[in-house]
Design an enzyme around this catalytic site. Structure first.
Site, PDB file in Angstrom:
ATOM      1  CE  LYS A   1      -8.693  -7.002  -0.787  1.00 45.32           C
ATOM      2  NZ  LYS A   1      -7.638  -6.908   0.241  1.00 45.32           N
TER       3      LYS A   1
ATOM      4  CD  GLU B   1      -3.162 -13.023   0.296  1.00 45.75           C
ATOM      5  OE1 GLU B   1      -2.237 -13.243  -0.496  1.00 45.75           O
ATOM      6  OE2 GLU B   1      -3.571 -11.863   0.547  1.00 45.75           O
TER       7      GLU B   1
ATOM      8  CB  SER C   1     -13.386  -1.069   0.457  1.00 41.92           C
ATOM      9  OG  SER C   1     -14.299  -1.906   1.136  1.00 41.92           O
TER      10      SER C   1
END
Lengths: 407, 274
Positions: free
Chosen positions: A85, A107, A375
């Site tokens: 992210k 969000e 990830s």
């Protein structure tokens, strides 16, 4: 083809009040993309602040365990805040600086994107508000704690299913009110144009590195690349390094309690999703015949979403990406095995990719290599994972902690 | 292509412009009163029976247009009261089919009102654009309000709507440039929905100089009738708008009224406004 479309998917379905805001964003994004110094600055920030390039770890023990393909793990878990992210938020943060805006909103589902945005806002000096479904606020309390400590305001969203999609709606409601000062840092390769394309661009750093690294270590292209798919940003990120090569790309969706139970979040695999348009874009959505979105389920909050990136919907439709699904139970087994054999702790989301890789690796030849995109890391999700394992000593610990607070 | 029920009118600039059914009807009404009234409700909230009663009272008390919102699970452009109404309606199991059947009934019973469907694009898309527009035409709907479908993405929807003589209502907003307003107006039909302020539905706004200037910009950009709503709750609010726009929109106010005081208070509220 119209701007922002990938095959028949994508588009820019935004209320008229955001028209000018999107025109400005597209202009800023296209200018940044045309300016090589922007990408240079981005690479420097990611190296200096987020430990990039992240390693491509050869999983010696897993390879031996399965006795098939050579297994490599791309370590996005080693980023700042422990997940891919960071790649997106730092990129958008640099863009926000260029646009001269002072406030960012985001969000978040699992909280990873929210925490990443909060660190970026702290670093760049922006005001930060994060919208999070009330359900997720309860499930992901440690991330709420960190967001608040980082100076962000966390707003619990009480509408709808009170999860990720509802947080996205609420972020849009904020944006239509305060668009002049505010940039909406959308967390994944979904939403209206230019978000899918722009977020895919920032995440392409994963694939660029992985491509160089696998050639260095394995001497040639991998046979397959595996990534979990919620919105799809880590998958798009790593896949972009191999799209033009003879490499099979495998996206693994949340199979939840099983595709036949209805309790899952699998859009491409299975038959419950259909083409639809909401949250600003056209893609495959989990919805009923009237077009109402339906409740999704996954052990991994980050995959618990009704839609999928229009880029992946297109690559899936064209047969360039194969989609599979992993169930909650399979995910815990793969997580356990990975921890015990390699000493790395994948996030529950990432563990979905491991599941499918483990199913296929034994049937492959030892001169073939596979890459699993890890990830994010799981140790920061200790509450969720401990709960998923239903770990007795952990429960005792929580009870005694709680008793301590009550005194 | 056949333009159903289209009239030609001479514009101020002396050009001939095509006017659709809804616009022609609104022009007629404007010959009799200075400002028109449009109201809004969410189908199935609190129930279709209550919707019926509310519509009856509105129809009998001079309401010109009613936008009936087909509920959607992701009402992105709406504020808390309408969001909650959408959810409650859906949780009671209201379907698109229910909405069509109910609409057909009230359109027959209250021919003095122009009925429009308001909804989000996925409802139209899943039903099938052409099928949705065709059935709406057949039952007597006059136009559509779809806030998440900008003209660039709605080319087919706009074309098919116009082929059926329907008004695909377009939006002006305070963030729209003059150029954008003209662009949007050229595509629109029926009337233009002027969003009064930034933000979602349901908050009160003063008729201040900013709003007056904005409405002047809207007026300059189109000859279509203008509709605007900003938390209107009294005759004074409507009087202030008279001469500036052609239609006042009562949105969240009636939902709130029905929630708090019941459907039978709608008639007196409507009377009080005019």
């Amino acid at each position: 083809m119209k701007k922002g479309y990938f095959g028949q998917w994508g588009g820019m379905f935004v209320p008229e009040i955001l028209h000018e805001t999107f025109m400005q964003l597209i202009e800023a994004y296209e200018a940044a993309r045309a300016d090589s110094t922007f990408w240079q600055e981005y690479l420097e920030v990611m190296a200096n602040y987020s430990a990039r390039p992240t390693p491509l770890t050869y999983a010696h023990n897993l390879t031996k365990h399965f006795g098939g393909a050579q297994i490599y793990i791309k370590r996005e878990d080693l980023n700042q805040t422990g997940a891919h992210k960071a790649n997106n938020v730092m990129g958008q943060g640099l863009l926000v600086k260029r646009m001269g805006k002072k406030r960012v909103i985001a969000e978040t589902g699992a909280g990873q994107h929210g925490v990443a945005t909060a660190t970026m806002a702290a670093r760049f000096g922006f005001e930060c508000v994060v919208y999070m479904g009330e359900e997720d606020v309860i499930r992901q309390r440690p991330n709420v704690f960190w967001m608040e400590k980082l100076g962000a305001k966390v707003v619990p969203v009480r509408d709808g299913a009170r999860t990720l999609k509802d947080a996205i709606n609420e972020a849009f409601r904020d944006w239509v009110t305060l668009m002049d000062s505010t940039h909406y840092v959308l967390g994944t390769v979904c939403g209206p144009h230019p978000f899918p394309e722009m977020v895919a661009w920032f995440q392409s750093i994963i694939g660029q590195e992985a491509r160089r690294q696998i050639i260095d270590q394995h001497g040639k292209m991998p046979a397959r690349v595996y990534a979990c798919v919620g919105g799809g940003s880590n998958a798009i990120g790593v896949f972009q390094g191999f799209l033009d090569e003879d490499v099979e790309l495998v996206g693994v969706e949340a199979g939840g309690k099983g595709l036949d139970t209805g309790q899952h979040a699998s859009r491409m695999k299975g038959d419950r999703a259909a083409p639809g348009v909401t949250q600003g874009y056209k893609t495959m959505f989990l919805q009923n015949k009237d077009g109402q979105m339906i409740d999704t389920h996954s052990i991994a909050a980050g995959l618990d979403y009704v839609g999928i990136s229009p880029i992946l919907a297109d690559l899936g439709e064209k047969g360039r990406v194969r989609f599979e699904a992993a169930t909650d139970t399979e995910v815990l087994d793969a997580l356990t095995l990975t921890m015990r054999t390699e000493g790395v702790i994948p996030a529950l989301e990432s563990s979905h990719a491991f599941v499918q890789a483990f199913k296929e690796a034994p049937n492959m030849s030892p001169d073939e290599a596979i890459i699993i995109n890890m990830s994010g890391r799981g140790d920061k999700d200790i509450f969720t994972i401990a709960k998923a394992y239903d770990d007795p000593s952990w429960k005792e610990f929580i009870i005694s902690q709680a008793d301590g607070f009550r005194k | 292509m056949v333009n159903v029920g289209v009239n030609k009118i001479a514009t101020q600039a002396g050009n001939i412009r095509l006017m659709n059914n809804l616009e022609a009807d609104l022009r007629d009404r404007l010959n009799k009163k200075p400002i028109l009234l449009m109201t809004h409700l969410v189908l199935g909230y609190p129930s279709l029976d209550t919707n019926y009663e509310v519509i009856r009272q509105m129809a009998e008390n001079g309401v010109d247009c009613i936008e009936m919102q087909i509920p959607f699970s992701e009402p992105m452009a709406d504020g808390p009261i309408i969001v909650a109404a959408n959810q409650k309606s859906l949780s009671k199991g209201i379907t698109v089919e229910d909405s069509f059947q109910f609409a057909e009934r009230v359109i027959k019973e209250f021919p003095q009102v122009n009925f429009l469907f308001m909804t989000y694009y996925n409802i139209v898309f899943r039903y099938g654009e052409e099928r949705f527009i065709k059935r709406s035409t057949d039952i007597g709907i006059k136009g559509f309000i779809v806030p998440d479908l900008p003209p660039e993405e709605g080319e087919t929807y706009i074309r098919i709507s116009k082929e059926h003589g329907m008004a695909p209502i377009q939006f002006f907003t305070p963030t729209s440039s003059d150029e954008r307003m003209r662009e949007v107006a050229a595509i629109g039909g029926g009337f233009i929905y002027c969003v009064a302020r930034r933000g979602v539905t349901g908050t009160k706004l003063e008729l201040d100089t900013d709003l007056v200037q904005y409405l002047q910009r809207c007026r300059a950009a189109t000859e279509l009738p203008l509709a605007v709503g900003f938390g209107i709750s009294s005759r004074e609010d409507i009087q202030m708008l008279t001469g500036k726009v052609e239609m006042a929109v009562i949105g969240t106010a009636t939902i709130r009224l029905v929630d708090e005081k019941g459907a039978d208070k709608v008639a007196s509220f409507m009377k009080k406004l005019q």
